[in-house]
Write a protein that holds these residues in place. Structure first.
Motif, PDB file in Angstrom:
ATOM      1  N   LEU A  72      -3.167   0.296  12.064  1.00  0.00           N
ATOM      2  CA  LEU A  72      -2.029   0.825  11.302  1.00  0.00           C
ATOM      3  C   LEU A  72      -2.414   1.939  10.321  1.00  0.00           C
ATOM      4  O   LEU A  72      -1.534   2.527   9.685  1.00  0.00           O
ATOM      5  N   LYS A  73      -3.702   2.238  10.222  1.00  0.00           N
ATOM      6  CA  LYS A  73      -4.135   3.142   9.157  1.00  0.00           C
ATOM      7  C   LYS A  73      -3.544   4.553   9.292  1.00  0.00           C
ATOM      8  O   LYS A  73      -3.252   5.197   8.275  1.00  0.00           O
ATOM      9  N   LYS A  82      -1.236   5.875   6.605  1.00  0.00           N
ATOM     10  CA  LYS A  82      -1.946   7.001   5.984  1.00  0.00           C
ATOM     11  C   LYS A  82      -2.876   6.515   4.867  1.00  0.00           C
ATOM     12  O   LYS A  82      -2.809   6.952   3.721  1.00  0.00           O
ATOM     13  N   VAL A  83      -3.752   5.569   5.220  1.00  0.00           N
ATOM     14  CA  VAL A  83      -4.720   5.021   4.272  1.00  0.00           C
ATOM     15  C   VAL A  83      -6.127   5.168   4.828  1.00  0.00           C
ATOM     16  O   VAL A  83      -6.321   5.394   6.031  1.00  0.00           O
ATOM     17  N   GLY A  99     -14.288   3.816  -4.851  1.00  0.00           N
ATOM     18  CA  GLY A  99     -13.044   4.351  -5.391  1.00  0.00           C
ATOM     19  C   GLY A  99     -11.810   3.835  -4.686  1.00  0.00           C
ATOM     20  O   GLY A  99     -10.830   4.577  -4.517  1.00  0.00           O
ATOM     21  N   ALA A 100     -11.858   2.566  -4.271  1.00  0.00           N
ATOM     22  CA  ALA A 100     -10.706   1.986  -3.565  1.00  0.00           C
ATOM     23  C   ALA A 100      -9.572   1.673  -4.543  1.00  0.00           C
ATOM     24  O   ALA A 100      -9.797   1.448  -5.734  1.00  0.00           O
ATOM     25  N   ASP A 101      -8.346   1.656  -4.026  1.00  0.00           N
ATOM     26  CA  ASP A 101      -7.164   1.350  -4.838  1.00  0.00           C
ATOM     27  C   ASP A 101      -6.775  -0.121  -4.746  1.00  0.00           C
ATOM     28  O   ASP A 101      -6.243  -0.686  -5.703  1.00  0.00           O
ATOM     29  N   ARG A 102      -6.999  -0.727  -3.587  1.00  0.00           N
ATOM     30  CA  ARG A 102      -6.579  -2.107  -3.362  1.00  0.00           C
ATOM     31  C   ARG A 102      -7.677  -2.855  -2.606  1.00  0.00           C
ATOM     32  O   ARG A 102      -8.469  -2.259  -1.864  1.00  0.00           O
ATOM     33  N   ILE A 103      -7.678  -4.183  -2.790  1.00  0.00           N
ATOM     34  CA  ILE A 103      -8.550  -5.063  -2.013  1.00  0.00           C
ATOM     35  C   ILE A 103      -7.648  -5.925  -1.147  1.00  0.00           C
ATOM     36  O   ILE A 103      -6.810  -6.672  -1.667  1.00  0.00           O
ATOM     37  N   VAL A 135       0.850  -1.194   0.000  1.00  0.00           N
ATOM     38  CA  VAL A 135       0.000   0.000   0.000  1.00  0.00           C
ATOM     39  C   VAL A 135       0.886   1.244   0.000  1.00  0.00           C
ATOM     40  O   VAL A 135       2.043   1.195   0.407  1.00  0.00           O
ATOM     41  N   ARG A 136       0.292   2.333  -0.451  1.00  0.00           N
ATOM     42  CA  ARG A 136       1.000   3.603  -0.482  1.00  0.00           C
ATOM     43  C   ARG A 136       0.170   4.687   0.194  1.00  0.00           C
ATOM     44  O   ARG A 136      -1.045   4.581   0.292  1.00  0.00           O
ATOM     45  N   GLU A 137       0.849   5.693   0.632  1.00  0.00           N
ATOM     46  CA  GLU A 137       0.209   6.779   1.364  1.00  0.00           C
ATOM     47  C   GLU A 137      -0.945   7.371   0.557  1.00  0.00           C
ATOM     48  O   GLU A 137      -0.829   7.623  -0.638  1.00  0.00           O
ATOM     49  N   GLY A 138      -2.072   7.567   1.242  1.00  0.00           N
ATOM     50  CA  GLY A 138      -3.239   8.180   0.621  1.00  0.00           C
ATOM     51  C   GLY A 138      -4.173   7.213  -0.092  1.00  0.00           C
ATOM     52  O   GLY A 138      -5.229   7.623  -0.584  1.00  0.00           O
ATOM     53  N   GLN A 139      -3.810   5.934  -0.147  1.00  0.00           N
ATOM     54  CA  GLN A 139      -4.667   4.985  -0.862  1.00  0.00           C
ATOM     55  C   GLN A 139      -5.895   4.600  -0.040  1.00  0.00           C
ATOM     56  O   GLN A 139      -5.914   4.716   1.174  1.00  0.00           O
TER      57      GLN A 139
END
Length: 463
Positions: free
Chosen positions: A44-45, A49-50, A123-127, A18-22
């Protein structure tokens, strides 16, 4: 932050999950692993920063349990201000529509369909999935028993497209310890205790016997996974490069045989697996036998041939090209477009046609024009309105360098492009004179003389 959460954090960073802001959608069944994952990522969010979301699906396979699981997950999310999404979809109804599908395969397809619907909605980036190292062991053994290839061995990887598995480093026992110590609520799926399914049979009958040979079975399988992953990553990167040689239109992949002939056999086989997987509904590769059948025909300088894979996916050689397609090889036509003035841009799937004025082009610059993908035309032939349309069997052109008209279909045949006849477009002027066949040839009518001062440039570019 306890030690387990720190290990998850290290694993996430090591594999760049994961990356910041995702925005991360967590798939939650209500079992120990998925509830542990949801709890860990929630803790951990702020560090990562997710933004988190959670989703749960009722497959319609059990009468008791799904409602209670959904209520438990919803309460857990409500207490932590996590948006929660729940839905019921009927797997058995899906199986009736797709004959021959196993219940496990159908449940997986329905589940991922639901997750991607929610992902798109929020609008999620990852599952994020709760698979752990015990799952990796089961998956690896199951695929090996069925004769998998390298890609099958690493199917359950830390990151695969939009899917991530932050707990893949951990054995199930450590997850049990984590939810126990941290008092994370969960519910047990009673079907895990049955061995009627292949995976449960492995878990309950086969793996305990293998652990008698090697108590550190999970670590051994993980080392095996990493070794195969390193080798496959190299092959996969080369296959990705080879994919850039393919064009795509109307869901059909095509490439010149001459551009593929020098490629080593293992890469050709993997290329076939990749393309067929992308075109298949279940995203699974073809059998080795089918891939080899393709290679045998591909490596011989024979005429037209077709190889059938699965789910009506086929590969055919026509002329100088090889095509991968589903059902019938047919490109859909595009509507006729008129050009009242230039510059003009026309966009088709994956391609862009440009018509623009160019002054001051001298004979010294003619070398950059190949007549097919980039061409020059005397403005004396540019009689508006120009039009771009699909070719037909009656069309004729005077190919550049020739004096007589020739049927367009014959020009395509001469150039090994017969397979493209249903997608070839022509550019003609108001008199109906074909000036250019994009990607094929320019008309002799466009010849630029020494006295030409104002010219027009045609270009066909991949987007």
């Amino acid at each position: 932050m306890d030690n387990f959460e720190l290990e998850v954090l290290r694993f996430v960073k090591e594999w760049d999950l994961v990356r910041e802001g995702q925005r991360i959608l967590v798939a939650v069944s209500g079992g120990k692993d998925s509830m542990a994952l949801l709890n860990v990522l929630n803790n951990l969010k702020s560090t990562l920063k997710v933004v988190l979301f959670a989703a749960n699906l009722n497959h319609g396979l059990r009468e008791e349990g799904p409602r209670e699981e959904a209520r438990m997950i919803e309460q857990f999310c409500e207490d932590r201000s996590i948006d929660f999404f729940h839905e019921k979809r009927d797997v058995r109804e899906y199986m009736r529509m797709k004959q021959g599908e196993s219940i496990e395969s159908a449940a997986r397809e329905v589940r991922y369909g639901f997750l991607r619907d929610v992902k798109s909605m929020v609008g999620a980036d990852r599952i994020a999935l709760g698979h752990n190292r015990d799952d990796l062991v089961e998956n690896t053994l199951l695929r090996l028993v069925k004769g998998t290839g390298m890609k099958g061995v690493i199917g359950l990887r830390p990151s695969n497209g939009d899917l991530i598995r932050p707990l893949l480093f951990s054995d199930m026992q450590r997850i049990v310890d984590y939810v126990t110590i941290n008092k994370v609520t969960f519910m047990e799926d009673e079907t895990n205790a049955e061995d009627g399914f292949e995976r449960n049979f492995l878990r309950l009958r086969v793996i305990p016997e293998l652990r008698k040979i090697n108590p550190a079975l999970n670590k051994a399988i993980w080392r095996f996974f990493e070794n195969i992953y390193d080798g496959y990553s190299l092959i996969d990167s080369r296959v990705e490069t080879l994919m850039s040689r393919f064009g795509k239109a109307d869901g059909i992949y095509f490439a010149r045989l001459s551009e593929l002939r020098e490629i080593e056999k293992p890469l050709i086989l993997e290329l076939v697996r990749k393309i067929v997987s992308m075109m298949s509904f279940d995203n699974y590769p073809p059998s080795r036998e089918r891939a080899l059948a393709f290679f045998d025909l591909f490596s011989k300088d024979e005429g037209r041939w077709t190889v059938e894979f699965k789910e009506n996916v086929k590969a055919s050689r026509i002329g100088k090209y090889v095509f991968f397609y589903r059902g019938t090889l047919e490109f859909h036509g595009h509507e006729k477009s008129f050009i009242e003035s230039i510059p003009f841009v026309y966009e088709a799937e994956g391609w862009q046609i440009k018509v623009e004025s160019k002054a001051g082009i001298s004979s010294e610059n003619y070398g950059e024009f190949d007549g097919a993908f980039k061409s020059i035309c005397s403005d004396s032939r540019i009689i508006f309105p120009l039009s771009i349309r699909m070719m037909n069997d009656k069309d004729k052109i005077i190919p550049f360098g020739m004096k007589r008209e020739k049927k367009v279909v014959d020009v395509l045949s001469d150039k090994g492009l017969k397979g493209f006849s249903s997608m070839i477009m022509v550019l003609e002027n108001a008199f109906g004179e074909i000036l250019w066949i994009p990607g094929v040839v320019t008309s002799e009518l466009c010849r630029v003389g020494p006295s030409s001062r104002n010219n027009v440039v045609f270009s066909l570019e991949r987007r």
